[in-house]
Design an enzyme around this catalytic site. Structure first.
Site, PDB file in Angstrom:
ATOM      1  N   GLU A  45      -9.771  -9.851  -7.745  1.00 48.01           N
ATOM      2  CA  GLU A  45      -8.987  -9.288  -7.265  1.00 48.01           C
ATOM      3  C   GLU A  45      -7.622  -9.504  -8.301  1.00 48.01           C
ATOM      4  OE1 GLU A  45      -8.169  -9.379  -3.161  1.00 48.01           O
ATOM      5  OE2 GLU A  45      -9.752  -8.801  -2.732  1.00 48.01           O
ATOM      6  N   LYS A  68       0.932  -1.055   0.142  1.00 50.81           N
ATOM      7  CA  LYS A  68       0.057   0.182   0.299  1.00 50.81           C
ATOM      8  C   LYS A  68       0.628   0.948   0.135  1.00 50.81           C
ATOM      9  CE  LYS A  68      -4.179  -2.616   2.333  1.00 50.81           C
ATOM     10  NZ  LYS A  68      -4.413  -2.560   3.542  1.00 50.81           N
ATOM     11  N   TYR A  93     -12.460  -2.607  -3.405  1.00 55.39           N
ATOM     12  CA  TYR A  93     -12.947  -2.149  -1.875  1.00 55.39           C
ATOM     13  C   TYR A  93     -14.362  -2.660  -1.476  1.00 55.39           C
ATOM     14  CZ  TYR A  93      -8.058  -1.576   0.177  1.00 55.39           C
ATOM     15  OH  TYR A  93      -7.229  -1.938   0.569  1.00 55.39           O
ATOM     16  N   ASN A 118      -1.761   0.097   7.860  1.00 57.60           N
ATOM     17  CA  ASN A 118      -1.144  -1.229   7.581  1.00 57.60           C
ATOM     18  C   ASN A 118      -0.582  -1.699   6.897  1.00 57.60           C
ATOM     19  OD1 ASN A 118      -3.105  -2.211   6.469  1.00 57.60           O
ATOM     20  ND2 ASN A 118      -4.514  -3.206   7.193  1.00 57.60           N
ATOM     21  N   HIS A 178      -1.981  -5.809   1.411  1.00 55.19           N
ATOM     22  CA  HIS A 178      -2.903  -6.029   0.935  1.00 55.19           C
ATOM     23  C   HIS A 178      -3.068  -7.802   0.910  1.00 55.19           C
ATOM     24  CE1 HIS A 178      -7.579  -6.897  -0.128  1.00 55.19           C
ATOM     25  NE2 HIS A 178      -6.741  -7.655  -1.287  1.00 55.19           N
TER      26      HIS A 178
HETATM   27  P1  IDP Z   1      -7.688  -7.074   5.695  1.00 52.37           P
HETATM   28  O1  IDP Z   1      -6.975  -6.115   4.713  1.00 52.37           O
HETATM   29  O2  IDP Z   1      -6.653  -7.759   6.596  1.00 52.37           O
HETATM   30  O3  IDP Z   1      -8.565  -8.425   5.205  1.00 52.37           O
HETATM   31  P2  IDP Z   1     -10.434  -5.795   5.361  1.00 52.37           P
HETATM   32  O4  IDP Z   1     -11.338  -6.163   7.093  1.00 52.37           O
HETATM   33  O5  IDP Z   1     -10.163  -7.092   4.652  1.00 52.37           O
HETATM   34  O6  IDP Z   1      -8.811  -6.436   6.197  1.00 52.37           O
HETATM   35  O7  IDP Z   1      -9.874  -4.193   5.479  1.00 52.37           O
HETATM   36  C1  IDP Z   1      -8.977  -3.623   4.057  1.00 52.37           C
HETATM   37  C2  IDP Z   1      -8.647  -2.933   4.855  1.00 52.37           C
HETATM   38  O8  IDP Z   1      -9.473  -1.538   4.994  1.00 52.37           O
HETATM   39  C3  IDP Z   1      -8.048  -3.090   5.601  1.00 52.37           C
HETATM   40  O9  IDP Z   1      -6.591  -3.620   5.536  1.00 52.37           O
HETATM   41  C4  IDP Z   1      -7.250  -1.471   6.199  1.00 52.37           C
HETATM   42  O10 IDP Z   1      -6.447  -1.079   5.663  1.00 52.37           O
HETATM   43  C5  IDP Z   1      -8.837  -1.261   6.328  1.00 52.37           C
HETATM   44  N1  IDP Z   1      -9.554  -1.161   7.950  1.00 52.37           N
HETATM   45  C6  IDP Z   1     -10.393  -2.178   7.645  1.00 52.37           C
HETATM   46  N2  IDP Z   1     -10.541  -1.881   9.449  1.00 52.37           N
HETATM   47  C7  IDP Z   1     -10.660  -0.261   9.530  1.00 52.37           C
HETATM   48  C8  IDP Z   1     -10.672   0.540  10.309  1.00 52.37           C
HETATM   49  O11 IDP Z   1     -11.383  -0.373  11.559  1.00 52.37           O
HETATM   50  N3  IDP Z   1     -10.260   1.872  10.151  1.00 52.37           N
HETATM   51  C9  IDP Z   1      -9.427   2.346   9.545  1.00 52.37           C
HETATM   52  N4  IDP Z   1      -9.447   1.533   8.379  1.00 52.37           N
HETATM   53  C10 IDP Z   1     -10.046   0.142   8.237  1.00 52.37           C
HETATM   54 MG    MG Z   2      -9.530  -8.040   3.099  1.00 49.63          MG
END
Ligand code: IDP
Ligand code: MG
Length: 149
Positions: A126, A9, A49, A112, A115
């Protein structure tokens, strides 16, 4: 054989962690099939997304992924989806285990770094969103017999 989409990212690119993240996936034993450095459009971000539309963090998430370039990759291997997920660590980097990418280099959920697709169907969707079929390379790796029995 599974394929999975991995994105470094914008924070990972800005912080100079592309090599580190690629190295970890290479060393784990996954095989790289495709890689591109690119800017994600709002259109691509909202398709990628779409499962998160309506969630409180959705707008911030689309802004984040479109804010600066990313590196998109396709990695292959048996159980590649799960292997990438465990190598990345928990979504919320604050609770990600040390030794994982997020647990070693990140501190919160909204930055984080990486992805990774979360299942067979999302991976197929994807991969085809980010790569045309002819952008994936079919190659044989000499070390495969030392990685799998
Ligand atoms: P993942 O990336 O571990 O699969 P997902 O639940 O699919 O997690 O969420 C996609 C992305 O959305 C996360 O990697 C993160 O960047 C963002 N995200 C998810 N939940 C939150 C939140 O509560 N606050 C801010 N960003 C979030
Ligand atoms: Mg995800």
């Amino acid at each position: 054989m599974e394929q999975t989409l991995v994105l470094v990212k914008p924070d990972g690119v800005q912080r100079g962690l592309v090599g580190e993240i690629v190295t970890r996936l290479e060393r784990r034993g996954l095989k790289l099939l495709g890689m591109k450095f690119m800017q994600v459009s709002r259109e691509l971000a909202s398709t990628h997304y779409e499962a998160h539309v309506g969630k409180p963090f959705y707008e911030g998430l689309v802004s984040y992924i479109t804010s600066s370039p990313i590196v998109a990759m396709v990695w292959e291997g048996k159980d590649a989806i799960q292997i990438v997920r465990t190598t990345m660590g928990a979504t919320n980097a604050a609770t990600a285990a040390p030794g994982t990418i997020r647990g070693d280099f990140a501190v919160e959920i909204g930055r984080n770094l990486v992805h990774g697709s979360d299942g067979v169907e999302s991976a197929a969707r994807e991969v085809s969103l980010f790569f045309k079929a002819d952008e994936l390379v079919n190659w044989s790796r000499e070390t495969d017999r030392w990685i799998r029995e």
